[in-house]
Design an enzyme around this catalytic site. Structure first.
Site, PDB file in Angstrom:
ATOM      1  N   ILE A   1      36.695  29.830  32.472  1.00  0.00           N
ATOM      2  CA  ILE A   1      37.508  31.049  32.385  1.00  0.00           C
ATOM      3  C   ILE A   1      36.542  32.115  31.861  1.00  0.00           C
ATOM      4  O   ILE A   1      35.804  31.881  30.907  1.00  0.00           O
ATOM      5  CB  ILE A   1      38.734  30.844  31.458  1.00  0.00           C
ATOM      6  CG1 ILE A   1      39.584  32.114  31.326  1.00  0.00           C
ATOM      7  CG2 ILE A   1      38.332  30.368  30.072  1.00  0.00           C
ATOM      8  CD1 ILE A   1      40.931  31.863  30.596  1.00  0.00           C
ATOM      9  N   SER A   2      36.488  33.265  32.517  1.00  0.00           N
ATOM     10  CA  SER A   2      35.508  34.290  32.131  1.00  0.00           C
ATOM     11  C   SER A   2      35.761  34.770  30.706  1.00  0.00           C
ATOM     12  O   SER A   2      36.890  34.749  30.207  1.00  0.00           O
ATOM     13  CB  SER A   2      35.588  35.490  33.077  1.00  0.00           C
ATOM     14  OG  SER A   2      35.278  35.114  34.398  1.00  0.00           O
TER      15      SER A   2
END
Ligand code: SAH
Length: 213
Positions: free
Chosen positions: A63-64
């Site tokens: 997940i960024s």
């Protein structure tokens, strides 16, 4: 799936941090304030959700980092009801932020496991992208084109031509370009053939992979 006052408090702190780091778009900050990022991670990792860090989400993906999500979202200059194409649905967190900002989001993911789990998660959280697709983002989504803007959330060795073709005139394509490290790049489509290019420093992403088939 719980979203408590404690989570809200942590989100407010995260938003403050993002402002300190230079995020100014109110629409972006409001969306990050509202989206419960902890529900996009496996439950054991809740305490990491509001640190400004990327995190593993399974299938070798991440997940960024919140700052990256905010930075890319800000570059898109999303207006209500804009048609936005996202390449790399992943956990769905970036998708959720764009939906909260009022965009009509079309998103593509090439890992089937993530495509399936995120397709189940988003409606449970009341988040309704226009279309989630399983496939190769290098090709974009020609059947739904053109788009007001396009965001690529994996490191791309090149700018895929189909994505340029699927952008409206005046539209914005935000793409991290490079193999090991990426330069955040914004292309603005000036007319049929010309694009204006802007670069915004280094970021790190998992790679945008070619189709397995
Ligand atoms: N937006 C995501 C970021 C996930 S990381 C989030 O907020 O969680 C990047 C994602 O891009 C990964 O899920 C990876 O599987 C996906 N990806 C990599 N190459 C792709 C391709 N060619 N087409 C579509 N998705 C791709």
């Amino acid at each position: 799936m719980r979203d408590t006052e404690k989570h809200q408090g942590l989100r407010n702190q995260l938003v403050k941090l993002l402002q300190e780091k230079g995020i100014t778009d109110k629409n972006v900050l409001e969306a990050i304030k509202k989206i419960p990022r902890h529900l996009f991670l496996d439950s054991g990792f809740e305490q990491f959700a509001y640190q400004d860090k990327a995190f593993p989400i399974g299938a070798g993906q991440t997940i960024s980092q919140p700052f990256t999500v905010a930075f890319q979202s800000q570059l898109l200059e999303v207006k209500k009801d804009d048609k936005v194409l996202e390449i790399g649905t992943g956990s769905g967190y970036q998708t959720a932020v764009l939906c909260k900002m009022g965009a009509k989001v079309y998103s593509v993911e090439r890992q089937n496991e993530l495509f399936k789990s995120t397709s189940l998660l988003l409606p449970k959280l009341g988040i309704r992208p226009k279309h989630l697709s399983f496939g190769d983002g290098y090709k974009g989504l020609p059947n739904y084109a053109p788009f007001d803007s396009i965001i690529v959330t994996a490191g791309a060795p090149i700018i895929p031509k189909p994505l340029m073709a699927q952008l409206k005139i005046g539209g914005r394509l935000v793409i991290p370009l490079g193999e090991k490290e990426q330069i955040m790049t914004l292309l603005i489509r000036k007319n049929e053939t010309q694009f204006e290019k802007h670069e915004f420093g280094e970021f790190r992403f998992v790679p945008l992979l070619e189709d397995k088939n």
